[in-house]
Write an enzyme that holds these catalytic residues in place. Structure first.
Site, short mmCIF file in Angstrom:
data_model
loop_
_atom_site.label_atom_id
_atom_site.label_comp_id
_atom_site.label_asym_id
_atom_site.label_seq_id
_atom_site.Cartn_x
_atom_site.Cartn_y
_atom_site.Cartn_z
N GLY A 165 0.81 -1.22 0.00
CA GLY A 165 0.00 0.00 0.00
C GLY A 165 0.84 1.26 0.00
CB CYS A 166 -0.33 4.71 0.51
SG CYS A 166 -1.70 4.58 -0.67
CE1 TYR A 167 4.84 -0.45 4.79
CE2 TYR A 167 2.45 -0.53 4.90
CZ TYR A 167 3.66 -1.17 4.95
OH TYR A 167 3.72 -2.53 5.17
#
Length: 394
Positions: A165-167
């Site tokens: 995901g976005c991390y």
């Protein structure tokens, strides 16, 4: 008896200086959508125009997103050929996978080619490959496929990261830093590639999180080359130095951001308080990262923050009393591309160094010496990377 010690071997294996970003490349699909037109398109192709109240809600989401345009691999022709992708919860994982296991490495390859071109060195010098995507999963993975597409050496050391995901933009830098600093002469090619065909589906009154994803996410790939001790004799020049990297799970954030792979593809789940959770906790990460450097004024650093959405950037600005220009690069990237998950932060790094040069700033970090790169994603997980800029006139 051996003529060398383990300590001598270890010392010889390690780089002398810090890991640096040596080149950046990006790529997007050819298919571009204006955000203002997307609600009409989305409700038409999913045959959901009868859901008038939900469409109005989606229009407001798109307006509030601050996004002007996004690039998407999925075309209307794709959707006509695979109408089950347009249903809310239809079994469709096989169709999505068949597309994504091919297209994700291909888009990543395009970004990598651009990074290698800027680097200016033969690709035979690449020693490690880190490939990251949340869009698909396969064996052998997208790392293998990308290495083959690029024609990298069979002995290149590969790391495959799926479903982060976005991390993940911060995570791949953390891993690349450790590799580059502990393997003298290593040149690490990072490739992040995301295609939202994994989450595209029709709207549902029961799952508004799905609409948030449809309004925010775009397709794109980014690539950076990381290495320590740049060789100026062959034209290597650092863009940023990687000083430190950390990861933390925010307290009381279970389930705040989540994604689940089902027969209907990847489903996206988001709690309302995500911006608040991040803004209330981010200063702790900043203090831990910058106290050793002697910095405690967050307006004295440059910012590369993953733009999960405008509300996250707004609440961080308010909580830390940041000047509006601090998030300029993140907001510009969000406006021009949408949220591209793990690929996003390197588009921002690219924007930061280009704007710094264009505006005559003294360093690649908007004229400042120190900066922070943040990734926010499922967990709720936060990655913090401290960057040191370099002079633009060298």
């Amino acid at each position: 008896m051996a003529s060398v010690t383990v300590e001598q071997i270890r010392k010889a294996q390690r780089a002398e200086g810090p890991a640096t970003i040596l080149a950046i490349g990006t790529a997007v699909p050819a298919n571009c959508f204006n955000q203002a037109d997307f609600p009409d398109y989305y409700f038409r192709v999913t045959k959901s125009e009868h859901m008038t109240d939900l469409k109005k809600k989606f229009q407001r989401m798109c307006e509030k997103s601050t996004i002007k345009k996004r690039y998407l691999h999925l075309t209307e022709e794709h959707l006509k050929q695979n109408p089950h992708l347009c249903e809310y919860n239809a079994p469709s994982l096989n169709t999505r996978q068949d597309m994504l296991v091919v297209e994700v490495p291909k888009l990543g390859k395009e970004a990598a080619i651009n990074a290698i071109k800027e680097w200016g060195q033969p690709k035979s010098k690449i020693t490690h490959l880190i490939f990251c995507t949340g869009s698909s999963i396969d064996m052998p993975g997208a790392d293998y496929q990308c290495a083959k597409l690029l024609g990298l050496r069979p002995s290149v050391k590969r790391v495959m990261l799926y479903q982060l995901g976005c991390y993940a933009g911060g995570k791949v830098l953390r891993i690349a830093k450790d590799i580059a600093e502990n393997n003298k002469g290593a040149r690490v090619l990072i490739v992040c590639s995301e295609i939202t065909a994994c989450i595209f589906r029709g709207p549902s009154e029961k799952h508004l999180d799905c609409l948030v994803g449809q309004s925010l996410f775009g397709d794109g790939a980014s690539s950076v080359i990381v290495g320590a001790d740049p060789d100026a004799s062959v034209g290597e020049r650092p863009i940023f130095e990687l000083v430190s990297a950390a990861q933390t799970i925010l307290p009381n954030s279970d389930g705040a951001i989540a994604g689940h792979v089902t027969e209907a593809g990847l489903t996206f789940h988001l709690l309302r308080d995500v911006p608040g959770l991040i803004s209330q906790n981010i200063e702790k990460s900043l203090i831990e990262a910058f106290t050793p450097i002697g910095i405690n004024d967050w307006n004295n650093i440059f910012w590369i923050a993953h733009p999960g959405g405008p509300a996250i950037l707004d609440e961080i600005e308010a909580k830390l009393e940041l000047k509006k220009e601090k998030m300029k690069a993140s907001r510009e990237m969000l406006s021009e591309y949408g949220n591209m998950s793990c690929a996003s932060v390197f588009f921002i790094v690219d924007e930061m160094r280009k704007q710094s040069s264009k505006e005559g700033k003294s360093t690649t970090g908007d004229g400042l010496e120190w900066g922070a790169l943040f990734g926010f994603g499922p967990g709720l997980t936060v990655e913090t990377v401290v960057l040191h800029s370099v002079p633009t006139n060298v």
